[in-house]
Design a protein around this motif. Structure first.
Motif, PDB file in Angstrom:
ATOM      1  N   ASN A 112       8.093  -0.918   7.169  1.00 17.85           N
ATOM      2  CA  ASN A 112       7.024  -1.966   7.282  1.00 17.85           C
ATOM      3  C   ASN A 112       7.294  -3.491   7.150  1.00 17.85           C
ATOM      4  OD1 ASN A 112       4.516  -2.946   7.702  1.00 17.85           O
ATOM      5  ND2 ASN A 112       3.510  -0.959   6.587  1.00 17.85           N
ATOM      6  N   GLU A 127       7.069  -7.812   8.524  1.00 16.39           N
ATOM      7  CA  GLU A 127       5.877  -8.805   8.740  1.00 16.39           C
ATOM      8  C   GLU A 127       6.594  -9.455   9.744  1.00 16.39           C
ATOM      9  OE1 GLU A 127       4.619 -10.412   5.214  1.00 16.39           O
ATOM     10  OE2 GLU A 127       3.318  -8.453   4.607  1.00 16.39           O
ATOM     11  N   THR A 164      -0.920 -12.728  10.515  1.00 19.57           N
ATOM     12  CA  THR A 164       0.299 -11.834  10.068  1.00 19.57           C
ATOM     13  C   THR A 164       0.291 -10.366  10.661  1.00 19.57           C
ATOM     14  OG1 THR A 164       0.729 -12.788   7.948  1.00 19.57           O
ATOM     15  CG2 THR A 164       1.668 -10.834   8.511  1.00 19.57           C
ATOM     16  N   LYS A 216       1.885  -6.505  10.938  1.00 19.65           N
ATOM     17  CA  LYS A 216       2.753  -5.548  10.368  1.00 19.65           C
ATOM     18  C   LYS A 216       3.588  -4.759  11.560  1.00 19.65           C
ATOM     19  CE  LYS A 216       1.362  -5.896   6.214  1.00 19.65           C
ATOM     20  NZ  LYS A 216       2.188  -6.019   5.065  1.00 19.65           N
ATOM     21  N   GLU A 264      -2.819  -7.735  11.121  1.00 14.61           N
ATOM     22  CA  GLU A 264      -3.356  -7.668   9.903  1.00 14.61           C
ATOM     23  C   GLU A 264      -4.660  -8.196   9.874  1.00 14.61           C
ATOM     24  OE1 GLU A 264      -1.963  -9.476   6.294  1.00 14.61           O
ATOM     25  OE2 GLU A 264      -0.886  -7.614   6.063  1.00 14.61           O
ATOM     26  N   SER A 265      -5.846  -7.580   9.308  1.00 14.52           N
ATOM     27  CA  SER A 265      -6.977  -8.177   9.298  1.00 14.52           C
ATOM     28  C   SER A 265      -6.841  -9.315   8.537  1.00 14.52           C
ATOM     29  CB  SER A 265      -8.195  -7.185   8.734  1.00 14.52           C
ATOM     30  OG  SER A 265      -7.927  -5.891   9.416  1.00 14.52           O
ATOM     31  N   ASN A 307      -6.327  -3.319  -0.572  1.00 17.41           N
ATOM     32  CA  ASN A 307      -5.354  -3.414   0.575  1.00 17.41           C
ATOM     33  C   ASN A 307      -5.690  -4.765   1.416  1.00 17.41           C
ATOM     34  OD1 ASN A 307      -3.410  -2.880   2.495  1.00 17.41           O
ATOM     35  ND2 ASN A 307      -4.856  -1.420   3.709  1.00 17.41           N
ATOM     36  N   ARG A 362      -2.295 -15.208   1.444  1.00 15.33           N
ATOM     37  CA  ARG A 362      -3.136 -15.249   2.511  1.00 15.33           C
ATOM     38  C   ARG A 362      -4.349 -15.860   2.012  1.00 15.33           C
ATOM     39  NH1 ARG A 362       0.840 -13.546   4.269  1.00 15.33           N
ATOM     40  NH2 ARG A 362       1.501 -11.563   4.987  1.00 15.33           N
TER      41      ARG A 362
END
Length: 557
Positions: free
Chosen positions: A87, A89, A104, A106, A124-125, A162, A186
């Motif tokens: 996984n 980025e 970002t 994944k 990514e949310s 998460n 973030r």
């Protein structure tokens, strides 16, 4: 001059940005097929974008290069196998009225048995914490409103899983609060900050800390934070705690502004099982009656977490009287949860005037274990050593890269004329040294690298600088000599992680304290380096191989 790879990556970035702006949340890239994208949970095919093998290889090389901090030219196809199933980025930047906005993605590569690349990329949310619309903190009028919102804000952050945040950062030059999570920083998208807001929060935090020493410091500074650095604790109304650092930094508009960094603290100590602490460390700590245990590492390497887990193990397994002296209190050890033991925790400035005064007082308390937090100066170091000398088991942390550096770091805190005495004391009372660092694995995971030394006569002679002529070894050499007793050097740990496939050769070498020494000792450590890191050794191996192949051919003829 722009290369073909540069063209592919430039087009790839533009394609990602364009699709994200149209609401795409997932990309599927397979060689020889059209690009597949997901919008509103529905998968669609974009027949204008065909994915070739060259494009897919270049994109994956770029993703790997960014995650492993190396140039794309140094990524090899062998690296594809190592990251398969991982996984990773990848960041893109989108222009917005408030400046460039980071998003970002994944990236999950799969390398099939036939060697084909399949790449799934998921957006990514944006991090939001549950406000129905963007909250503008400028609208918070009274201090009561500010306190109520801040308690709600921190409680919402604590509830996140998460991603799991480690720190909250309130920066005077940023429009949003930021969270430190695994992989970077973030922003919290549904909270909007304004100029001067961090100063208001800083004053609120000082007031709520109920720390007389810090309140006096601020009052004596005319109620402003200019030139100040403050360490306090913050507790939510529900009882969850943060370690808070307030620092005066440059503000583009106001010249001075408060940078607030809040470390989320666990509700209870992690256990040694949860952290997978090596058994040799647990056994050594359990059997020590007195002495100094130092846990070294950089900021954010988990020193306090490891220390808390070891103390928790002792409190459960033995009957002890524990005193902690912290600035501020980080790990809570609720005394009622340890039927065999008693716990007293003191916060500097709140329960004692200073760390030094609390350590002096500890000598007159009926304790057998003390946790004194971070050793920052000669006085703290000497008090910790003297507590160990008086029959206590002392836990402390230190900013040092290796266990060898931990000795030098403490000695250097003292005037040179005291160095000999300090070395003598350390050689006698420094019983266990742990150095640790967190590194990023090939699949984006976090791996813990450790160095462990358990005292013996050779360590004592090294620290005291009275080694015999035939035993002139460095700390690293002694650690590796005594591996059978549980000692372990950073290089031994890194090689182990490499051989287990958790890190690649580049990560191993970049994190080694001494790359040249690792190259020299590679055979002894149980690893064979590629010609990238050991070109001379590889050439010699090939030369010897050719020589013996020739000899075998002569015998056969």
């Amino acid at each position: 001059m722009q290369t073909k790879a540069d063209e592919i990556i430039g087009y790839f970035n533009k394609m990602l940005v364009a699709h994200v702006l149209k609401g795409v949340t997932e990309f599927q890239l397979n060689s020889g097929e059209n690009l597949k994208v997901k919008v509103n949970d529905a998968l669609a095919e974009n027949n204008k974008v065909q994915i070739t093998e060259e494009v897919l290889e270049t994109i994956l090389k770029k993703i790997i290069a960014d995650n492993q901090n190396k140039s794309i030219e140094k990524v090899e196809k062998a690296d594809f196998i190592l990251v398969s199933g991982g996984n990773l980025e990848y960041d893109i930047y989108i222009d917005s009225p408030g400046g460039q906005k980071l998003r970002t993605l994944k990236c999950m590569p799969i390398i099939t048995d036939s060697g084909q690349i399949q790449l799934k990329i998921v957006l990514e949310s944006e991090i939001t914490i549950g406000y129905p619309e963007v909250l503008e903190v400028a609208k918070l009028g009274t201090e009561e409103e500010l306190h109520s919102w801040f308690d709600d804000f921190t409680t919402k952050v604590l509830a996140m899983t998460n991603p799991k945040p480690k720190d909250i950062i309130l920066q005077p030059n940023k429009m949003n609060p930021f969270l430190a999570v695994t992989g970077g920083m973030r922003p919290i998208a549904d909270v909007l900050l304004t100029t001067g807001f961090t100063n208001r929060v800083a004053k609120l935090l000082v007031r709520l800390s109920n720390n007389p020493a810090v309140s006096k410091m601020l009052t004596d500074n005319n109620g402003i934070f200019d030139n100040l650095d403050i360490d306090i604790a913050y507790k939510t109304k529900a009882g969850r705690r943060f370690r808070v650092n307030i620092a005066d930094v440059f503000d583009a508009e106001e010249e001075h502004g408060c940078l607030i960094t809040m470390r989320l603290l666990p509700e209870k100590p992690f256990t040694t099982e949860e952290l997978k602490v090596p058994q040799i460390i647990i056994d050594t700590v359990f059997n020590l009656k007195m002495g100094l245990i130092l846990i070294s590492g950089t900021t954010g390497s988990g020193k306090s977490t490891t220390m808390g887990a070891l103390i928790d193990y002792l409190l459960k397994g033995k009957s002890v009287n524990l005193l902690t002296i912290e600035n501020p209190i980080e790990t809570l050890f609720p005394s009622m949860q340890y039927p065999k033991s008693t716990v007293s925790q003191r916060e500097v400035g709140k329960h004692s005037i200073s760390q030094s005064k609390a350590m002096e007082s500890a000598v007159r308390q009926t304790l057998n274990i003390a946790m004194v937090g971070e050793i920052r100066n000669a006085h703290d170091a000497m008090m910790a050593i003297e507590l160990a000398q008086s029959g206590h088991l002392i836990f402390a942390t230190l900013h040092a890269g290796t266990t060898g550096e931990s000795v030098d770091r403490i000695v250097e805190m003292f005037p040179s004329e005291q160095a000999k005495k300090v070395r003598e004391l350390l050689s006698t009372h420094y019983k266990l040294g742990i150095a640790q660092t967190l590194i990023k694995g090939v699949q984006g995971q976090t791996e813990l690298a450790l160095e462990i030394f358990i005292t013996n006569s050779d360590f004592k002679a090294l620290i005291n600088k009275n080694q015999k002529e035939d035993r002139q070894w460095s700390m690293r050499e002694i650690i590796e000599m005594y591996a059978v007793t549980g000692c372990m050097s950073y290089d031994q740990c890194l090689v182990k992680l490499f051989n287990e496939g958790k890190i690649n050769e580049d990560i191993m070498m970049f994190n080694s304290p001494d790359k040249d020494a690792l190259i020299y000792r590679q055979g002894k450590l149980g690893v064979r380096l590629s010609d990238k890191w050991d070109p001379v050794g590889s050439k010699l191996d090939k030369a010897f191989g050719s020589f013996f192949d020739g000899k075998d051919a002569e015998k056969a003829s």
